[in-house]
Design an enzyme around this catalytic site. Structure first.
Site, PDB file in Angstrom:
ATOM      1  N   HIS A 195      54.558 -63.473  62.216  1.00 35.30           N
ATOM      2  CA  HIS A 195      55.855 -62.818  62.442  1.00 35.30           C
ATOM      3  C   HIS A 195      56.504 -62.646  61.079  1.00 35.30           C
ATOM      4  CE1 HIS A 195      59.792 -61.807  63.930  1.00 35.30           C
ATOM      5  NE2 HIS A 195      59.319 -61.781  65.163  1.00 35.30           N
ATOM      6  N   GLU A 236      62.185 -52.793  69.293  1.00 33.99           N
ATOM      7  CA  GLU A 236      61.547 -53.646  68.284  1.00 33.99           C
ATOM      8  C   GLU A 236      60.487 -52.823  67.558  1.00 33.99           C
ATOM      9  OE1 GLU A 236      60.232 -57.155  70.415  1.00 33.99           O
ATOM     10  OE2 GLU A 236      62.262 -57.977  70.471  1.00 33.99           O
ATOM     11  N   HIS A 246      52.327 -66.731  64.246  1.00 32.66           N
ATOM     12  CA  HIS A 246      53.175 -66.528  65.423  1.00 32.66           C
ATOM     13  C   HIS A 246      52.387 -66.357  66.717  1.00 32.66           C
ATOM     14  CE1 HIS A 246      56.744 -65.264  67.586  1.00 32.66           C
ATOM     15  NE2 HIS A 246      56.211 -64.082  67.871  1.00 32.66           N
ATOM     16  N   ARG A 269      54.281 -55.187  63.071  1.00 32.11           N
ATOM     17  CA  ARG A 269      54.358 -56.466  62.364  1.00 32.11           C
ATOM     18  C   ARG A 269      53.331 -56.684  61.273  1.00 32.11           C
ATOM     19  NH1 ARG A 269      55.705 -60.434  67.303  1.00 32.11           N
ATOM     20  NH2 ARG A 269      57.716 -59.441  67.621  1.00 32.11           N
ATOM     21  N   ARG A 325      49.288 -57.126  68.109  1.00 31.03           N
ATOM     22  CA  ARG A 325      50.114 -57.033  69.319  1.00 31.03           C
ATOM     23  C   ARG A 325      51.424 -56.295  69.048  1.00 31.03           C
ATOM     24  NH1 ARG A 325      54.408 -60.520  71.496  1.00 31.03           N
ATOM     25  NH2 ARG A 325      54.160 -61.676  69.581  1.00 31.03           N
TER      26      ARG A 325
HETATM   27  P1  FAD Z   1      53.084 -71.421  76.777  1.00 27.73           P
HETATM   28  O1  FAD Z   1      54.396 -70.939  77.192  1.00 27.73           O
HETATM   29  O2  FAD Z   1      52.915 -71.822  75.371  1.00 27.73           O
HETATM   30  O3  FAD Z   1      52.724 -72.684  77.670  1.00 27.73           O
HETATM   31  C1  FAD Z   1      51.609 -73.489  77.352  1.00 27.73           C
HETATM   32  C2  FAD Z   1      51.534 -74.639  78.347  1.00 27.73           C
HETATM   33  O4  FAD Z   1      50.249 -75.236  78.270  1.00 27.73           O
HETATM   34  C3  FAD Z   1      52.524 -75.769  78.091  1.00 27.73           C
HETATM   35  O5  FAD Z   1      53.020 -76.193  79.342  1.00 27.73           O
HETATM   36  C4  FAD Z   1      51.674 -76.886  77.498  1.00 27.73           C
HETATM   37  O6  FAD Z   1      52.137 -78.189  77.776  1.00 27.73           O
HETATM   38  C5  FAD Z   1      50.379 -76.641  78.246  1.00 27.73           C
HETATM   39  N1  FAD Z   1      49.190 -77.178  77.578  1.00 27.73           N
HETATM   40  C6  FAD Z   1      48.639 -76.784  76.405  1.00 27.73           C
HETATM   41  N2  FAD Z   1      47.521 -77.514  76.167  1.00 27.73           N
HETATM   42  C7  FAD Z   1      47.375 -78.364  77.206  1.00 27.73           C
HETATM   43  C8  FAD Z   1      46.440 -79.371  77.542  1.00 27.73           C
HETATM   44  N3  FAD Z   1      45.401 -79.653  76.756  1.00 27.73           N
HETATM   45  N4  FAD Z   1      46.616 -80.072  78.681  1.00 27.73           N
HETATM   46  C9  FAD Z   1      47.677 -79.824  79.500  1.00 27.73           C
HETATM   47  N5  FAD Z   1      48.583 -78.873  79.252  1.00 27.73           N
HETATM   48  C10 FAD Z   1      48.439 -78.152  78.114  1.00 27.73           C
HETATM   49  N6  FAD Z   1      56.542 -62.877  73.268  1.00 27.73           N
HETATM   50  C11 FAD Z   1      57.180 -61.808  73.802  1.00 27.73           C
HETATM   51  O7  FAD Z   1      56.583 -61.026  74.543  1.00 27.73           O
HETATM   52  N7  FAD Z   1      58.497 -61.611  73.531  1.00 27.73           N
HETATM   53  C12 FAD Z   1      59.220 -62.429  72.736  1.00 27.73           C
HETATM   54  O8  FAD Z   1      60.411 -62.225  72.536  1.00 27.73           O
HETATM   55  C13 FAD Z   1      58.559 -63.537  72.135  1.00 27.73           C
HETATM   56  N8  FAD Z   1      59.226 -64.357  71.285  1.00 27.73           N
HETATM   57  C14 FAD Z   1      58.585 -65.472  70.825  1.00 27.73           C
HETATM   58  C15 FAD Z   1      59.297 -66.365  70.024  1.00 27.73           C
HETATM   59  C16 FAD Z   1      58.715 -67.524  69.600  1.00 27.73           C
HETATM   60  C17 FAD Z   1      59.483 -68.493  68.735  1.00 27.73           C
HETATM   61  C18 FAD Z   1      57.361 -67.801  69.946  1.00 27.73           C
HETATM   62  C19 FAD Z   1      56.695 -69.067  69.491  1.00 27.73           C
HETATM   63  C20 FAD Z   1      56.639 -66.900  70.711  1.00 27.73           C
HETATM   64  C21 FAD Z   1      57.243 -65.731  71.152  1.00 27.73           C
HETATM   65  N9  FAD Z   1      56.554 -64.822  71.942  1.00 27.73           N
HETATM   66  C22 FAD Z   1      57.203 -63.739  72.457  1.00 27.73           C
HETATM   67  C23 FAD Z   1      55.201 -65.110  72.402  1.00 27.73           C
HETATM   68  C24 FAD Z   1      55.272 -65.694  73.820  1.00 27.73           C
HETATM   69  O9  FAD Z   1      56.394 -66.547  73.907  1.00 27.73           O
HETATM   70  C25 FAD Z   1      54.036 -66.477  74.181  1.00 27.73           C
HETATM   71  O10 FAD Z   1      52.886 -65.731  73.907  1.00 27.73           O
HETATM   72  C26 FAD Z   1      54.044 -66.801  75.686  1.00 27.73           C
HETATM   73  O11 FAD Z   1      55.249 -67.408  76.042  1.00 27.73           O
HETATM   74  C27 FAD Z   1      52.899 -67.722  76.011  1.00 27.73           C
HETATM   75  O12 FAD Z   1      53.046 -68.163  77.334  1.00 27.73           O
HETATM   76  P2  FAD Z   1      51.907 -69.018  77.972  1.00 27.73           P
HETATM   77  O13 FAD Z   1      52.300 -69.260  79.377  1.00 27.73           O
HETATM   78  O14 FAD Z   1      50.608 -68.398  77.704  1.00 27.73           O
HETATM   79  O15 FAD Z   1      51.925 -70.396  77.137  1.00 27.73           O
HETATM   80  C1  SIN Z   2      60.809 -61.538  68.427  1.00 26.62           C
HETATM   81  O1  SIN Z   2      61.788 -61.748  69.127  1.00 26.62           O
HETATM   82  O2  SIN Z   2      60.829 -60.992  67.329  1.00 26.62           O
HETATM   83  C2  SIN Z   2      59.497 -61.992  68.947  1.00 26.62           C
HETATM   84  C3  SIN Z   2      58.973 -60.963  69.834  1.00 26.62           C
HETATM   85  C4  SIN Z   2      57.530 -61.189  70.078  1.00 26.62           C
HETATM   86  O3  SIN Z   2      56.913 -62.098  69.540  1.00 26.62           O
HETATM   87  O4  SIN Z   2      56.985 -60.377  70.833  1.00 26.62           O
END
Ligand code: FAD
Ligand code: SIN
Length: 519
Positions: A241, A113, A349, A288, A384
């Site tokens: 993104h 990437e 993003h 990015r 990032r």
């Molecule tokens: P999340 O997975 O967002 O989980 C948040 C949790 O907190 C949820 O369960 C929600 O219900 C809970 N929550 C929030 N507020 C509250 C509240 N007030 N009370 C109770 N619960 C709450 N990163 C990569 O490294 N590689 C990728 O390929 C990639 N692709 C992506 C594609 C997309 C479309 C997106 C949106 C992001 C992508 N990212 C990628 C970024 C990555 O997915 C996120 O940064 C990561 O998954 C965040 O994980 P997390 O556990 O911090 O939060």
């Molecule tokens: C993507 O698949 O392009 C998202 C990867 C990322 O957010 O790190």
């Protein structure tokens, strides 16, 4: 359930679930999820997770790429920790059941990437996050020490403030005793006491009009920690993104993974002319911040509402096997990406900053941890590197779990915490007051605090935000607590932090580009 737990985990994405699994042997765990457990940003991750696996890659190259993308604002020690521990964390995810794609040789299939000098992205087709979420959820659901409360929204963290003591940001003895939590189904507000609390609430994308983030990403954790007087930093660096699908009215915006550019797709103007080499020698695979700004500039020059991603060079088999979700999604709106180009635009993003944590996930508040997108570990600096966020979640939730488990034997539950005070509140019967303020907030953030900023735009944004802030705080004080008002309040707090931190900068760097400081 007795409302006292050793480990309160707010969030059921990758960071929250890994942490929960790892602390569970040391005590009782409660995970909160404000929707259902598997609805997280993690689930939507497409491209994959970056890690050093085989020659010719090595830790030094990944460290260098991460610091280059972050324009040197990264914390070098944290970068080294994250990357040196990457291989081990991948092995663990695989042992826990995540099926990363493999080559016929049995080796993991690695993608490339933007900003990466080597092939190092482990993936499961183009739905890696969904696969990780599935494997972790299965393990968590079967754990006897873990209780999961779905549809429970954390409203605020409990500290000395709730015992009548003045808490200031510079205090060094502020301690977290748990959280006030809204049961969305019954409307009850629970006082959930915990010896340690983990914030794993994910991102902030919904402060903007267009975002790849699911609707749950409203910055709740950052806002709760800020109100509790924790240190927050680096939030001016909001990553857009470059390639979300241009499909008017669709929310959230559907992501077209960067891995497609890694597989040979090119960015071209609406007339079909490649343009990325004008901006960077790495072309469509530049980091990015550069690609998103280049697209923004091309759209401004041409007046077009999108550019195209030309995927036609990628073999049909590769598209169908490696990118089945994107292929099916585009087909569903009439675009066959083996023959036609995909209209794309940048969308908010990822938050590079957040709650300041140390190398063990500890925040500036005692017994309060943060991991995942909500945290500012120092890994990303000013931008990032793609696919480093899932890695960050894995490494620092693991480290936080070790630290939090070690604290438990020395901790007691706090006594005499009052219940949530809802005296004098009434049901808000005018949802329009909330929905309209949310639209105004998203509009001012997109128009004044987006990919390109200026001092005047930032000041305008802050002036207008202040009005929305006052109105919302008044409404919050008078209203029976509900999810929409909590989320709006949180988004306003987070938008304020993004703007204030952006205003503090007297340069343009990484994701923060200010026309008044072109260098
Ligand atoms: P999340 O997975 O967002 O989980 C948040 C949790 O907190 C949820 O369960 C929600 O219900 C809970 N929550 C929030 N507020 C509250 C509240 N007030 N009370 C109770 N619960 C709450 N990163 C990569 O490294 N590689 C990728 O390929 C990639 N692709 C992506 C594609 C997309 C479309 C997106 C949106 C992001 C992508 N990212 C990628 C970024 C990555 O997915 C996120 O940064 C990561 O998954 C965040 O994980 P997390 O556990 O911090 O939060
Ligand atoms: C993507 O698949 O392009 C998202 C990867 C990322 O957010 O790190």
């Amino acid at each position: 359930m007795n409302n006292n737990v050793d480990f309160l985990v707010i969030g059921s994405g990758m960071a929250g679930l890994i942490y929960a699994l790892k602390v569970a042997p040391a005590g009782k765990v409660c995970i909160l999820s404000k929707i259902n457990m598997d609805e997280t940003a993690t689930k939507y991750a497409q491209g994959g997770i970056a890690a050093v696996m085989y020659d010719p890659d090595n830790y030094d190259k990944h460290i260098e790429d991460t610091i280059n993308a972050g324009v040197g604002l990264n914390d070098e020690n944290i970068v080294k920790i994250a990357i040196n521990e990457s291989t081990e964390r991948i092995q663990e995810l695989a042992e826990w059941g995540t099926q990363f794609d493999k080559e016929s040789t049995g080796k993991y299939s690695l993608a490339k990437e933007g900003g990466h000098s080597e092939y190092r992205i482990l993936h499961h087709k183009d739905n890696t996050g969904n696969e990780i979420q599935r494997a972790l959820s299965e393990k968590v659901k079967n754990h006897p020490n873990i209780t999961i409360l779905e549809n429970h929204l954390a409203i605020d963290l409990i500290t000395q403030h709730h015992k009548g003591k003045l808490v200031k940001r510079k205090n060094t003895d502020t301690t977290c005793y748990g959280a006030y939590v809204l049961n969305k189904e019954s409307g009850d507000i629970i006082t959930l006491l915990a010896k340690t609390t983990m914030l794993a609430t994910g991102g902030i994308g919904n402060i903007y009009q267009t975002t790849t983030n699911p609707t749950l990403s409203t910055g709740d954790g950052v806002a709760m920690a800020y109100r509790a007087k924790a240190q927050i930093d680096n939030l001016e660096f909001v990553q857009f993104h470059p390639t979300s699908l241009y499909n008017t009215g669709e929310k959230p915006s559907f992501l077209i993974t960067e891995a497609m550019r890694g597989a040979g797709a090119d960015l071209v103007t609406r007339k079909g002319a490649p343009f990325m080499y004008k901006y960077d020698t790495r072309g469509s695979l530049a980091p990015r911040d550069i690609v998103a700004r280049a697209i923004d500039n091309e759209m401004k020059i041409s007046g077009d509402e999108f550019v195209y991603l030309d995927t036609r060079k990628i073999e049909k088999n590769e598209i169908i096997n490696h990118f089945p979700t994107i292929y099916a999604k585009c087909l569903s709106i009439g675009i066959d990406i083996t023959k036609e180009m995909i209209p794309v635009v940048p969308a908010a993003h990822y938050a590079c900053g957040g709650i300041v944590t140390d190398e063990h996930g500890q925040t500036s508040i005692h017994n309060l941890f943060a991991a995942g997108e909500v945290a500012n570990t120092g890994l990303h600096g000013a931008n990032r590197l793609a696919s480093n966020s899932l890695l960050e979640s894995a490494v620092f939730s693991h480290r936080a779990a070790i630290k939090a488990s070690s604290l438990i034997p020395g901790l007691e539950f706090e006594k005499d915490i009052p219940d949530w005070n809802d005296e004098g509140t009434v049901l808000n019967e005018e949802m329009i007051l909330i929905t309209q303020s949310k639209k105004e907030l998203q509009s001012l953030m997109s128009n004044y605090v987006g990919i390109v900023r200026s001092n005047l735009r930032l000041k305008r944004a802050l002036d207008r935000l202040n009005i929305i802030y006052q109105e919302t705080e008044d409404l919050f004080d008078k209203s029976i607590v509900s999810e929409p008002i909590c989320e709006l309040r949180n988004m306003i707090n987070v938008a304020y932090l993004v703007i204030k931190l952006a205003m503090k900068r007297t340069n343009s760097i990484g994701l923060h580009y200010n026309l008044d400081y072109p260098k």
